[in-house]
Design a protein around this motif. Structure first.
Motif, PDB file in Angstrom:
ATOM      1  N   SER A 142     -55.863  39.038  -6.857  1.00 25.08           N
ATOM      2  CA  SER A 142     -55.022  39.531  -5.772  1.00 25.08           C
ATOM      3  C   SER A 142     -55.605  40.813  -5.185  1.00 25.08           C
ATOM      4  O   SER A 142     -56.438  41.471  -5.809  1.00 25.08           O
ATOM      5  CB  SER A 142     -53.593  39.773  -6.256  1.00 25.08           C
ATOM      6  N   SER A 143     -55.159  41.162  -3.994  1.00 27.43           N
ATOM      7  CA  SER A 143     -55.618  42.369  -3.308  1.00 27.43           C
ATOM      8  C   SER A 143     -54.410  43.043  -2.660  1.00 27.43           C
ATOM      9  O   SER A 143     -53.628  42.387  -1.958  1.00 27.43           O
ATOM     10  CB  SER A 143     -56.655  42.018  -2.240  1.00 27.43           C
ATOM     11  N   LYS A 144     -54.240  44.352  -2.895  1.00 30.77           N
ATOM     12  CA  LYS A 144     -53.121  45.081  -2.312  1.00 30.77           C
ATOM     13  C   LYS A 144     -53.523  45.633  -0.955  1.00 30.77           C
ATOM     14  O   LYS A 144     -54.576  46.251  -0.807  1.00 30.77           O
ATOM     15  CB  LYS A 144     -52.673  46.223  -3.227  1.00 30.77           C
ATOM     16  N   GLU A 145     -52.667  45.403   0.035  1.00 35.83           N
ATOM     17  CA  GLU A 145     -52.939  45.835   1.402  1.00 35.83           C
ATOM     18  C   GLU A 145     -51.822  46.768   1.877  1.00 35.83           C
ATOM     19  O   GLU A 145     -50.666  46.617   1.482  1.00 35.83           O
ATOM     20  CB  GLU A 145     -53.044  44.626   2.333  1.00 35.83           C
ATOM     21  N   TYR A 146     -52.203  47.714   2.737  1.00 35.30           N
ATOM     22  CA  TYR A 146     -51.273  48.733   3.225  1.00 35.30           C
ATOM     23  C   TYR A 146     -51.300  48.772   4.750  1.00 35.30           C
ATOM     24  O   TYR A 146     -52.321  48.484   5.377  1.00 35.30           O
ATOM     25  CB  TYR A 146     -51.673  50.123   2.711  1.00 35.30           C
ATOM     26  N   HIS A 147     -50.164  49.174   5.322  1.00 34.26           N
ATOM     27  CA  HIS A 147     -50.125  49.375   6.768  1.00 34.26           C
ATOM     28  C   HIS A 147     -49.023  50.377   7.112  1.00 34.26           C
ATOM     29  O   HIS A 147     -47.972  50.413   6.462  1.00 34.26           O
ATOM     30  CB  HIS A 147     -49.853  48.061   7.504  1.00 34.26           C
ATOM     31  N   SER A 148     -49.268  51.209   8.111  1.00 36.06           N
ATOM     32  CA  SER A 148     -48.280  52.155   8.607  1.00 36.06           C
ATOM     33  C   SER A 148     -48.161  51.993  10.114  1.00 36.06           C
ATOM     34  O   SER A 148     -49.154  51.744  10.805  1.00 36.06           O
ATOM     35  CB  SER A 148     -48.682  53.596   8.272  1.00 36.06           C
ATOM     36  N   PHE A 149     -46.943  52.125  10.616  1.00 27.41           N
ATOM     37  CA  PHE A 149     -46.723  52.010  12.048  1.00 27.41           C
ATOM     38  C   PHE A 149     -45.504  52.853  12.430  1.00 27.41           C
ATOM     39  O   PHE A 149     -44.724  53.284  11.580  1.00 27.41           O
ATOM     40  CB  PHE A 149     -46.509  50.555  12.467  1.00 27.41           C
ATOM     41  N   THR A 150     -45.350  53.104  13.726  1.00 21.18           N
ATOM     42  CA  THR A 150     -44.191  53.816  14.250  1.00 21.18           C
ATOM     43  C   THR A 150     -43.193  52.804  14.802  1.00 21.18           C
ATOM     44  O   THR A 150     -43.564  51.936  15.608  1.00 21.18           O
ATOM     45  CB  THR A 150     -44.604  54.799  15.353  1.00 21.18           C
ATOM     46  N   TYR A 151     -41.950  52.931  14.357  1.00 25.71           N
ATOM     47  CA  TYR A 151     -40.916  52.013  14.844  1.00 25.71           C
ATOM     48  C   TYR A 151     -40.493  52.450  16.244  1.00 25.71           C
ATOM     49  O   TYR A 151     -39.884  53.493  16.431  1.00 25.71           O
ATOM     50  CB  TYR A 151     -39.717  52.023  13.894  1.00 25.71           C
ATOM     51  N   ASP A 152     -40.813  51.635  17.220  1.00 27.72           N
ATOM     52  CA  ASP A 152     -40.565  51.984  18.612  1.00 27.72           C
ATOM     53  C   ASP A 152     -39.064  51.909  18.916  1.00 27.72           C
ATOM     54  O   ASP A 152     -38.376  50.991  18.470  1.00 27.72           O
ATOM     55  CB  ASP A 152     -41.333  51.019  19.528  1.00 27.72           C
ATOM     56  N   VAL A 153     -38.577  52.855  19.696  1.00 25.21           N
ATOM     57  CA  VAL A 153     -37.143  52.885  20.021  1.00 25.21           C
ATOM     58  C   VAL A 153     -36.708  51.649  20.809  1.00 25.21           C
ATOM     59  O   VAL A 153     -35.530  51.275  20.785  1.00 25.21           O
ATOM     60  CB  VAL A 153     -36.796  54.173  20.811  1.00 25.21           C
ATOM     61  N   SER A 154     -37.661  51.000  21.495  1.00 27.63           N
ATOM     62  CA  SER A 154     -37.316  49.814  22.297  1.00 27.63           C
ATOM     63  C   SER A 154     -37.063  48.580  21.449  1.00 27.63           C
ATOM     64  O   SER A 154     -36.591  47.560  21.954  1.00 27.63           O
ATOM     65  CB  SER A 154     -38.440  49.525  23.305  1.00 27.63           C
ATOM     66  N   TRP A 155     -37.353  48.658  20.148  1.00 27.93           N
ATOM     67  CA  TRP A 155     -37.193  47.486  19.279  1.00 27.93           C
ATOM     68  C   TRP A 155     -35.759  47.285  18.813  1.00 27.93           C
ATOM     69  O   TRP A 155     -35.462  46.323  18.125  1.00 27.93           O
ATOM     70  CB  TRP A 155     -38.130  47.595  18.079  1.00 27.93           C
ATOM     71  N   GLY A 156     -34.889  48.223  19.110  1.00 26.81           N
ATOM     72  CA  GLY A 156     -33.484  48.049  18.803  1.00 26.81           C
ATOM     73  C   GLY A 156     -33.110  48.503  17.409  1.00 26.81           C
ATOM     74  O   GLY A 156     -33.936  48.949  16.618  1.00 26.81           O
ATOM     75  N   THR A 157     -31.816  48.394  17.119  1.00 24.04           N
ATOM     76  CA  THR A 157     -31.277  48.820  15.831  1.00 24.04           C
ATOM     77  C   THR A 157     -30.622  47.644  15.113  1.00 24.04           C
ATOM     78  O   THR A 157     -30.560  46.539  15.643  1.00 24.04           O
ATOM     79  CB  THR A 157     -30.244  49.942  16.033  1.00 24.04           C
ATOM     80  N   GLY A 158     -30.142  47.915  13.908  1.00 19.35           N
ATOM     81  CA  GLY A 158     -29.524  46.872  13.099  1.00 19.35           C
ATOM     82  C   GLY A 158     -30.491  46.349  12.053  1.00 19.35           C
ATOM     83  O   GLY A 158     -31.538  46.947  11.780  1.00 19.35           O
ATOM     84  N   THR A 159     -30.137  45.222  11.456  1.00 21.07           N
ATOM     85  CA  THR A 159     -30.968  44.631  10.412  1.00 21.07           C
ATOM     86  C   THR A 159     -32.155  43.888  11.013  1.00 21.07           C
ATOM     87  O   THR A 159     -31.988  42.998  11.849  1.00 21.07           O
ATOM     88  CB  THR A 159     -30.156  43.662   9.542  1.00 21.07           C
ATOM     89  N   LYS A 160     -33.345  44.279  10.598  1.00 20.99           N
ATOM     90  CA  LYS A 160     -34.588  43.631  11.009  1.00 20.99           C
ATOM     91  C   LYS A 160     -35.319  43.180   9.747  1.00 20.99           C
ATOM     92  O   LYS A 160     -34.944  43.518   8.620  1.00 20.99           O
ATOM     93  CB  LYS A 160     -35.469  44.591  11.816  1.00 20.99           C
ATOM     94  N   TYR A 161     -36.409  42.442   9.949  1.00 24.03           N
ATOM     95  CA  TYR A 161     -37.186  41.945   8.806  1.00 24.03           C
ATOM     96  C   TYR A 161     -38.670  42.164   9.068  1.00 24.03           C
ATOM     97  O   TYR A 161     -39.177  41.825  10.150  1.00 24.03           O
ATOM     98  CB  TYR A 161     -36.927  40.454   8.560  1.00 24.03           C
ATOM     99  N   ILE A 162     -39.335  42.759   8.094  1.00 23.24           N
ATOM    100  CA  ILE A 162     -40.791  42.842   8.121  1.00 23.24           C
ATOM    101  C   ILE A 162     -41.319  41.564   7.481  1.00 23.24           C
ATOM    102  O   ILE A 162     -41.023  41.275   6.317  1.00 23.24           O
ATOM    103  CB  ILE A 162     -41.312  44.069   7.336  1.00 23.24           C
ATOM    104  N   LEU A 163     -42.069  40.775   8.225  1.00 22.22           N
ATOM    105  CA  LEU A 163     -42.667  39.545   7.711  1.00 22.22           C
ATOM    106  C   LEU A 163     -44.118  39.804   7.332  1.00 22.22           C
ATOM    107  O   LEU A 163     -44.870  40.415   8.093  1.00 22.22           O
ATOM    108  CB  LEU A 163     -42.592  38.424   8.745  1.00 22.22           C
ATOM    109  N   PHE A 164     -44.507  39.339   6.162  1.00 21.03           N
ATOM    110  CA  PHE A 164     -45.872  39.450   5.661  1.00 21.03           C
ATOM    111  C   PHE A 164     -46.453  38.032   5.651  1.00 21.03           C
ATOM    112  O   PHE A 164     -45.951  37.161   4.941  1.00 21.03           O
ATOM    113  CB  PHE A 164     -45.888  40.029   4.255  1.00 21.03           C
ATOM    114  N   GLU A 165     -47.505  37.822   6.414  1.00 16.96           N
ATOM    115  CA  GLU A 165     -48.081  36.480   6.561  1.00 16.96           C
ATOM    116  C   GLU A 165     -49.486  36.426   5.954  1.00 16.96           C
ATOM    117  O   GLU A 165     -50.435  36.959   6.512  1.00 16.96           O
ATOM    118  CB  GLU A 165     -48.143  36.078   8.034  1.00 16.96           C
TER     119      GLU A 165
END
Length: 213
Positions: A142-165
């Motif tokens: 296995s290999s561990k992968e990392y990522h960082s990003f800024t959550y844009d205000v235009s993406w809305g609020t509430g429950t969201k899901y980060i999908l890992f493909e």
């Protein structure tokens, strides 16, 4: 395909007394060991394998069937996906996950893709975030992968899901193409004046309570 010193014995059966013209049917099942290799192989059937019977013809005891052995395909999956449980629009988010070759032969290089979704299924309406290069993985590796990003205000609020493909571009031919997605829920919450101007969480709670009363 003749029987030789390098042949591997699979099993043997004792055959009862056979009258002239009679026969005895035998069947057997076995697991093909990975160490036996791939390509064209031959299953040899040897009558009178221990030379107990004095026969009129000792040269016709071998029959065979050819089989083609192919290497098992790899299977890339996501393990231990990680993301914060909540995020404030406009702030940074750090996520990570393991990509594992769950079985089979070596998986060539691939990409782990990250998505933001309103549900747990990847579809055309989901927002692509980014990708990570994943090295070739041996079976079980296995290999561990990392990522960082800024959550844009235009993406809305509430429950969201980060999908890992895993294998995001289908570069690897897998034994199972339907288990490449994992997800983590994340709640996007809005900031009020108290969030923006008071850093201490305890003081922020007290101040907000006093203001609302």
């Amino acid at each position: 395909h003749p029987l030789s010193i390098g042949s591997i014995i699979i099993t043997y059966f004792t055959t009862p007394l056979l009258n002239a013209g009679s026969s005895k049917y035998r069947s057997y099942s076995f697991t093909y060991d990975a160490s036996w290799g791939t390509g064209t192989k031959y299953i040899l059937f040897e009558a009178d394998g221990h030379k107990y019977v004095n026969e009129s013809n000792e040269t016709n005891n071998i029959a065979y069937k050819a089989i083609t052995v192919t290497a098992p395909k790899p299977d890339l999956i996501i393990q231990n996906p990680s993301a914060p449980t909540s995020v404030t629009p406009g702030s940074g988010v750090s996520i990570n996950a393991y990509v594992k070759n769950n079985s089979g032969s070596t998986a060539g290089v691939s990409y782990l893709r990250y998505w933001l979704s309103n549900d747990t299924k990847l579809d055309s309406g989901d927002r692509y975030l980014n990708r990570d290069y994943v090295k070739a993985l041996n079976s079980g590796e296995s290999s561990k992968e990392y990522h960082s990003f800024t959550y844009d205000v235009s993406w809305g609020t509430g429950t969201k899901y980060i999908l890992f493909e895993a294998d995001g571009y289908n570069a690897v031919s897998e034994s199972n193409e339907n288990n490449n997605i994992a997800y983590k829920a994340i709640t996007a919450t809005t900031q009020d004046w108290f969030d923006r101007n008071i850093n201490d969480s305890s003081l922020r709670t007290v101040t907000r309570l006093l203001f609302t009363n």
